[in-house]
Write an enzyme that holds these catalytic residues in place. Structure first.
Site, PDB file in Angstrom:
ATOM      1  N   ASP B 306      19.539 -31.645  29.704  1.00 58.21           N
ATOM      2  CA  ASP B 306      19.504 -30.302  29.157  1.00 58.21           C
ATOM      3  C   ASP B 306      18.576 -29.458  30.011  1.00 58.21           C
ATOM      4  O   ASP B 306      17.510 -29.922  30.415  1.00 58.21           O
ATOM      5  CB  ASP B 306      18.972 -30.342  27.719  1.00 58.21           C
ATOM      6  CG  ASP B 306      20.080 -30.660  26.748  1.00 58.21           C
ATOM      7  OD1 ASP B 306      21.232 -30.272  27.031  1.00 58.21           O
ATOM      8  OD2 ASP B 306      19.815 -31.323  25.735  1.00 58.21           O
ATOM      9  N   ASP B 343       1.693  -8.798  21.990  1.00 59.33           N
ATOM     10  CA  ASP B 343       2.968  -9.524  21.920  1.00 59.33           C
ATOM     11  C   ASP B 343       2.708 -11.027  21.935  1.00 59.33           C
ATOM     12  O   ASP B 343       2.223 -11.570  22.924  1.00 59.33           O
ATOM     13  CB  ASP B 343       3.829  -9.102  23.122  1.00 59.33           C
ATOM     14  CG  ASP B 343       5.225  -9.681  23.054  1.00 59.33           C
ATOM     15  OD1 ASP B 343       5.470 -10.526  22.162  1.00 59.33           O
ATOM     16  OD2 ASP B 343       6.047  -9.285  23.893  1.00 59.33           O
ATOM     17  N   ALA B 378      15.712  -7.275  16.554  1.00 59.35           N
ATOM     18  CA  ALA B 378      17.040  -7.503  17.097  1.00 59.35           C
ATOM     19  C   ALA B 378      17.814  -6.180  17.145  1.00 59.35           C
ATOM     20  O   ALA B 378      18.682  -5.996  17.993  1.00 59.35           O
ATOM     21  CB  ALA B 378      17.782  -8.517  16.251  1.00 59.35           C
ATOM     22  N   LEU B 382      13.623  -3.901  21.575  1.00 60.30           N
ATOM     23  CA  LEU B 382      12.481  -3.324  22.279  1.00 60.30           C
ATOM     24  C   LEU B 382      11.206  -3.816  21.613  1.00 60.30           C
ATOM     25  O   LEU B 382      11.199  -4.134  20.425  1.00 60.30           O
ATOM     26  CB  LEU B 382      12.490  -1.803  22.153  1.00 60.30           C
ATOM     27  CG  LEU B 382      13.482  -0.984  22.974  1.00 60.30           C
ATOM     28  CD1 LEU B 382      13.352   0.485  22.572  1.00 60.30           C
ATOM     29  CD2 LEU B 382      13.214  -1.166  24.458  1.00 60.30           C
ATOM     30  N   ASP B 524      25.668 -33.131  19.204  1.00 58.26           N
ATOM     31  CA  ASP B 524      25.525 -33.983  20.389  1.00 58.26           C
ATOM     32  C   ASP B 524      26.047 -35.384  20.133  1.00 58.26           C
ATOM     33  O   ASP B 524      26.223 -36.162  21.058  1.00 58.26           O
ATOM     34  CB  ASP B 524      24.047 -34.100  20.793  1.00 58.26           C
ATOM     35  CG  ASP B 524      23.576 -32.893  21.579  1.00 58.26           C
ATOM     36  OD1 ASP B 524      24.432 -32.246  22.213  1.00 58.26           O
ATOM     37  OD2 ASP B 524      22.373 -32.602  21.548  1.00 58.26           O
TER      38      ASP B 524
END
Lengths: 569, 684
Positions: B306, B343, B378, B382, B524
């Site tokens: 992966d 952030d 979403a 921004l 998987d």
């Protein structure tokens, strides 16, 4: 040893390889059922055979069907030959009016020719009618050789195919081997042998006046046709008792070179064919390098031992530079005799042009050891190839683990099933050779046949069973084998050596053919190149050496060290 | 885990127990599993009978007695090797076992009703039973969570003490018996019967008690049996041959010859090697469901990895700032820093790191007073900060264009540098993040998947070993190709669906390749089951864990590379010791054969190349060497032969030299040295 001697040896080997390359390419086409330049001529004949015998060559068999077909075919061949030998007295083409053979001799001889051994407990020119020689022995010379080739091709297909069920059609493979490979070569080289002086006639004998004025009867017959296939099919059973030492069977140094070439060429070509059929010619080069390396070593040791002679001969006042010429033909000399001895046993031929029992102990040990190593150098037609592939499987298994992967050979994983069968196969030779030898060494009925005492006598015993179990057929000399004990046990040894080996070998083929062929990567164990050549040669020597070293120490090795101390037997 | 401390092979506590076990293992019924050592035991018994006979008859005993003793030592040393390997596993198992004993379960009468409970022993649970597990309870068996969310301490299985969240549905719905719920409650449907749970299987595997021979071990055992038979034939037939030569050999000497020739070295160490391989895997916190899977991992040709977490760090990171005309790069960086100070996302933090490290900007610990942080949503796509009149935003390029237009209240011409940078970054597989201040474009932040620093070298290593690496990612083909080339993988599957993975594996297998992969999600599971080596993550679903044939307790997908190495090392150790064992025979012949026959044929003395003192001391020395070499090789068998990533030809050349040639030469020296001691002490 002389430069000229070595040149003879190398020229013959070079001639073999030079012809084997195109012959191998041709054979790979024959067994891939592709068109060859002989197809226009032989195609109709081939189809005729299939029509008459009701065989569909396109219908392939699994390993078991293939093996059973082979066994049935050989059993029928054995029975026919046995009856022919028993009743030759009342059958035609018997100008000397030879009687039928005794049951144990007929058994021994029939087994011997069906198994491609061609051990001869009889003297050809004083025992066999022309019909027995031509319709019996010569026919089996072809068929036993074709059987070997067919089996090898089946194993090679098992490596070449991926996830398949069938390995070919035995009857088609056998027919093609006979028609396209053995027959044309026999006709061509047989004519060459006639040109060199070998008789080919229905006359029983010629009576000639000798130089002293006496009368001598010279045995004649259809000799050339038999000895060509005897060599090409690595059969080795001579027309005459003295085999290739006889001046009619092998008249000149040139015919000697031709017969050595004949012995080697088909087995060598088959290795090249193997390379083409598995799609990687480097694999063939590696296998052939091992064969060549060990065979030349064998020739070298025998040549060196014979050229060195013995202190006993020197003490008797003979020129020590002449080497040991006892039991050898002057017209061939040391080099060609040593080479013949090594080649006939490195193969599974068994023809002799000198008496191996008269070699120095070490010189005589070379042909014995070459058979003990499995007759894979390069071995009998077909049997040499499948023999060395079985050893390669074992080598790859032992050493392949060392690269950290489940061992694989030619893209096929080697697992428990293959190991089991490979082990069963390689157990045959020591069981038959050492088992029968050990009993014979203490059995009065067996010991009475020995020609010499001491370690030399032991060598005679070893050689007989080694030759029989290895399907070689050459004799050491000295042993009188035409007795119930020897004929019967040697016959059993021949059967074991041939068929008890073939069945597990074919089971391997059956298991491999069903496996997916894995793609090679740089993590794959490389089975080409010098490293693998060294490894395979090492395993062959160690495996063979470990099995037989104690026995050899009591036989030829003891005789050699005692001879050097001045003691003979 | 307890056994992690066991770095020394011969820890005193292990040796004591192993010594006792070595004697217990003399039981011939149990020893039949190991044919070579079984044969040794049988012939040792025969010699013992002869020794007793000599004792009663008053014959000389010294020689037969010593042969007898060393034959028994050979058997005991082989048993000891196995016992010590088992002992190391057992130390680990004991700590696991503590978790299993006497758990009581709260069985629910129905899956819906959490009040009707029945207290039963965990051993009485059946597959399909529902149990309630509350704070402080041990999970009574492997199962699937059907209801609830809880934090679970899985230290008993993983050794990691920080609790993990387990919840119904999704990829974290599996629980393992023996782990402890530390908060909240769960309803668990039992999926494994007692005795076959994860923990039980783990204990059985490390203890070696129920060890089945793996396919390759089986094939090797067949080879060893074959070698034993060959030498049995050679030795038995020697009776007839030697009596012909007038050199009849006594039974103890024939037995000595046999035992030195049969492959006792590898025969004695074979099962220890297998157990140690499994043990090594567990030390890496990987649990294999069978020894077969360990072997298969050595054969792997293709690794499916992966992208996220294995090849790249889990998150995209800022790698450059591009400024538009009229703004310097440093200014752009400073504005980016302001936008990201509050952030907390990984991307946000990476912007600060880049600004500090590449542009030397000092980043304040906290946002300025009076600033308002605008978190990412979403809807707006921004995030940014409002500082009084200043509004700074970063976000998706389209959203930034919209922001600039709206803030300026008109169409603003997009600077050429901005457009070009966006195009260039997208083409290279990265993500462009627009940066704007008030009504103007400031620059572009280049976010990219950062490939782990040493991963390229590891892939090169794998390639040398002949293993192809394939990156699996949900990214689009352009992004995938860029990362693939940067990481140096051989192939990639972009926009991969579970079906794509499955198809890829099948296709590889059709071409004769063995495939390994790791995965955690239920989707998987089919691919994990199809792969030859499927490594499920411990954090994954029960379905994934059942489908795979290994579980990585650390849930580290990079582990796949180590697993391949361990598999290879296991096979290499077996092959090397087999080669060594067989090669040893050459020297033993030169010790024993002349000794056997020199009395009858004195000239054979020339074969005594080692110049051993007497025939008796020669035979004795060979037998002693044969026994001691087993002990000497136990550490190697347990540790495994040194393993480095090299192509097969190089590995083969090296190992052939060390174990093949070494195997021929070492016993010449060893036997000679023992002979000096034996004859010096007057033992023969």
């Amino acid at each position: 040893m002389t430069v000229v001697g070595w040149l003879q040896i190398l020229v013959i080997l070079a001639a073999v390889v030079a012809f084997a390359v195109p012959l191998g390419a041709f054979m790979s086409k024959v067994f891939a059922n592709e068109r060859t330049f002989l197809t226009p001529v032989l195609g109709p004949v081939e189809r005729g055979f299939y029509r008459v015998s009701g065989i569909d060559p396109a219908r392939e068999q699994g390993w078991l069907g293939y093996t059973l077909g082979m066994l049935a075919f050989n059993a029928a061949g054995f029975l026919l030959l046995y009856l022919l030998l028993r009743f030759q007295g009342v059958l035609p083409l018997n100008p000397q009016s030879f009687p039928g053979l005794s049951p144990h001799l007929a058994f021994n001889t029939a087994v011997s020719f069906v198994t491609n051994t061609n051990w001869q407990s009889y003297g050809g020119e004083t025992t066999m009618s022309h019909l027995s020689q031509m319709a019996g022995l010569t026919v089996q010379n072809f068929l036993s050789a074709a059987t070997g080739i067919a089996l090898a091709v089946a194993l090679v297909r098992a490596f070449a195919r991926s996830g398949a069920k069938t390995v070919g059609n035995f009857f088609a493979d056998m027919t093609r081997a006979t028609l396209y490979v053995l027959l044309p070569l026999t006709i061509l080289t047989g004519l060459a042998q006639v040109a060199m002086g070998t008789p080919q006639t229905f006359e029983a004998s010629a009576t000639v006046q000798t130089l002293e004025g006496g009368e001598q009867t010279l045995a004649l017959g259809p000799v050339a046709s038999q000895i060509a296939i005897k060599q090409l099919g690595t059969n080795g059973g001579g027309f005459y008792n003295a085999n290739a030492a006889h001046p009619y069977e092998n008249p000149t140094p040139l015919s000697n070179a031709l017969t050595i070439w004949q012995m080697l060429v088909v087995s060598t070509a088959l290795v090249f064919a193997f390379g083409r059929l598995v799609g990687d010619r480097r694999q063939a080069v590696a296998i052939l390098s091992v064969m060549g390396l060990l065979l030349v070593t064998g020739i070298g040791i025998a040549y060196w031992a014979e050229a060195a002679g013995t202190p006993v001969l020197a003490a008797a006042g003979l020129d020590p530079t002449g080497g040991n010429m006892e039991g050898k033909e002057i017209r061939f000399g040391l080099a060609a005799s040593s080479m013949f001895a090594a080649v006939t046993t490195g193969l599974s031929d068994g023809a002799v042009n000198a008496m191996h029992g008269s070699f120095t102990p070490i010189g005589g040990m070379v042909p014995m050891v070459l058979i003990m190593l499995g007759e894979i150098l390069p071995g009998g037609v077909g049997s040499g190839l499948y023999g060395i592939l079985v050893i390669a499987i074992i080598s790859v298994f032992v050493a392949g683990l060392m690269v950290g992967r489940t061992p694989e050979y030619l893209g096929k994983k080697i697992e428990a099933k293959e190991m089991k069968m490979a082990i069963l196969a390689i157990l045959i030779l020591p069981t038959a050779i050492l088992g029968f030898s050990s009993v014979s060494a203490v059995l009065p009925a067996a010991l009475s046949g020995l020609g010499n005492a001491g370690p030399h006598g032991l060598s005679e015993i070893y050689y007989a069973y080694t030759s029989a179990a290895g399907n070689n057929g050459s004799a050491f000399g000295g042993l009188s084998a035409n007795s119930p004990w020897w004929n019967t046990t040697l016959g059993l040894a021949m059967l074991l050596g041939r068929f008890a080996y073939i069945v597990p070998m074919m089971a391997i083929a059956g298991s491999l053919v069903a496996k997916t062929k894995l793609a090679p990567s740089s993590g794959t164990f490389p089975t080409h190149g010098p490293l693998f050549v060294g490894l395979l040669a090492g395993i062959i020597l160690i495996l063979g050496g470990l099995q037989f070293f104690p026995a050899l120490a009591l036989g030829p090795i003891a005789e050699q060290v005692q001879m050097l101390a001045g003691k003979t037997f | 885990m307890a056994a992690k401390a066991a770095t020394s092979t011969f820890r005193p506590d292990l040796v004591g127990r192993a010594t006792i076990d070595a004697f217990k293992k003399l039981n011939p019924v149990a020893l039949m599993r190991n044919p070579v050592i079984f044969v040794t035991e049988v012939v040792a018994a025969v010699v013992t009978v002869l020794f007793v006979r000599d004792l009663l008859a008053g014959n000389p005993l010294l020689f037969t007695g010593q042969i007898m003793a060393w034959l028994w030592f050979t058997v005991l040393f082989a048993n000891f090797a196995e016992a010590i390997a088992e002992g190391r596993g057992r130390a680990q198992a004991n700590s696991l076992r503590k978790a299993r004993t006497d758990t009581m379960a709260k069985r629910m009468a129905s899956a819906k009703d959490r009040t009707a409970l029945q207290s039963v022993s965990a051993l009485d649970l059946k597959v399909g039973d529902h149990v309630l597990v509350e704070t402080g309870d041990l999970v009574p068996g492997d199962g699937e969570i059907v209801e609830g969310i809880a934090s679970v301490n899985e230290a008993a299985v993983t050794g990691e003490s920080a609790p993990v969240i387990r919840e119904a549905g999704g990829d974290r719905s599996a629980v393992t018996g023996g782990t402890t719920v530390v908060s909240d409650w769960l309803v668990v449907r039992i999926t494994a019967a007692p005795g076959s749970s994860f923990l039980d299987r783990m204990i059985a595997l490390v203890e070696g008690a129920e060890r089945q021979k793996t396919p390759n071990e089986l094939a090797l055992t067949i080879l060893l049996v074959g070698m034993t038979l060959i030498f049995l034939i050679a030795v038995v037939t020697l009776t007839g041959l030697s009596s012909y030569a007038g050199a009849a050999v006594s039974v103890p000497i024939l037995v000595a010859l046999l035992v030195t020739l049969i492959p006792t070295t590898i025969g004695g160490l074979l099962s220890a090697i297998g157990i140690a391989g499994m043990d090594r895997l567990i030390r890496h916190n990987v649990l294999a469901m069978s020894g077969k899977a360990v072997e298969a991992s050595g054969d792997v040709d293709t690794l499916l990895l992966d992208k996220t977490g294995t090849i790249t760090f889990g998150n995209r990171m800022a790698s450059e700032f591009v400024a538009v005309q009229g703004v310097t790069e440093t200014e752009a960086a400073q504005i980016a820093v302001q936008a990201s100070l509050a952030d907390e996302t990984a991307e946000g933090r990476s912007i600060l790191v880049l600004a500090r490290e590449k542009y030397g900007i000092s980043v304040p610990d906290a946002p300025q007073e009076g600033s308002t942080f605008i978190p990412f949503s979403a809807a707006t796509r921004l995030s940014g900060v409002d500082l009084g009149s200043k509004t700074i935003r970063k976000g998706s390029v389209d959203a930034i264009r919209k922001f600039v237009r709206e803030t300026a209240g008109r169409e603003v011409t997009e600077p050429q540098a901005f457009t070009q940078a966006v195009e260039r970054i997208a083409k290279s597989g990265g993500t462009p993040l627009g940066l704007a201040e008030n009504g103007r474009f400031v620059g572009v932040i280049h976010l990219k998947d950062v490939v782990k620093p040493d991963i390229k070298e590891r892939f090169a290593e794998l390639r040398r070993m002949g293993i192809r690496t394939v990156m699996v990612t949900g990214d689009n083909p352009v992004t995938a190709a860029a990362i693939a080339s940067e990481a140096g993988v051989d192939d990639f599957i972009a926009e991969a669906t579970p079906q794509d993975k499955l198809n890829y594996i099948r296709n590889e297998q059709r071409q004769g390749r063995l495939v390994a992969m790791c995965g955690d999600g239920t989707n998987d599971a089919p691919a994990l089951a199809q792969a030859d080596v499927g490594v499920a993550m411990q954090t994954g679903t029960q379905a994934a864990r059942e489908a795979g044939n290994m579980v990585d307790l650390d849930s580290d997908p990079t582990k796949l590379i180590e697993i391949v190495g361990i598999g290879k090392q296991l096979l290499m150790t077996r092959g090397s010791l087999t080669t060594f064992s067989i090669a040893n025979d050459v020297a033993k012949y030169f010790a024993i054969i002349p000794a056997l026959f020199v009395a009858a044929i004195p000239e054979l003395g020339v074969l005594n190349v080692m110049g051993l003192a007497t025939p008796e001391s020669a035979i004795l020395s060979a037998v002693i060497f044969n026994a001691l070499v087993i002990v000497a090789l136990i550490p190697l068998a347990l540790r495994g032969v040194p393993y480095r990533a090299m192509d097969a030809a190089t590995v083969l050349r090296r190992n052939l030299l060390v174990y093949g040639l070494g195997g021929i030469l070492v016993p010449f020296v060893g036997i000679k040295m023992i002979d000096v001691v034996v004859s010096g002490l007057g033992l023969s």
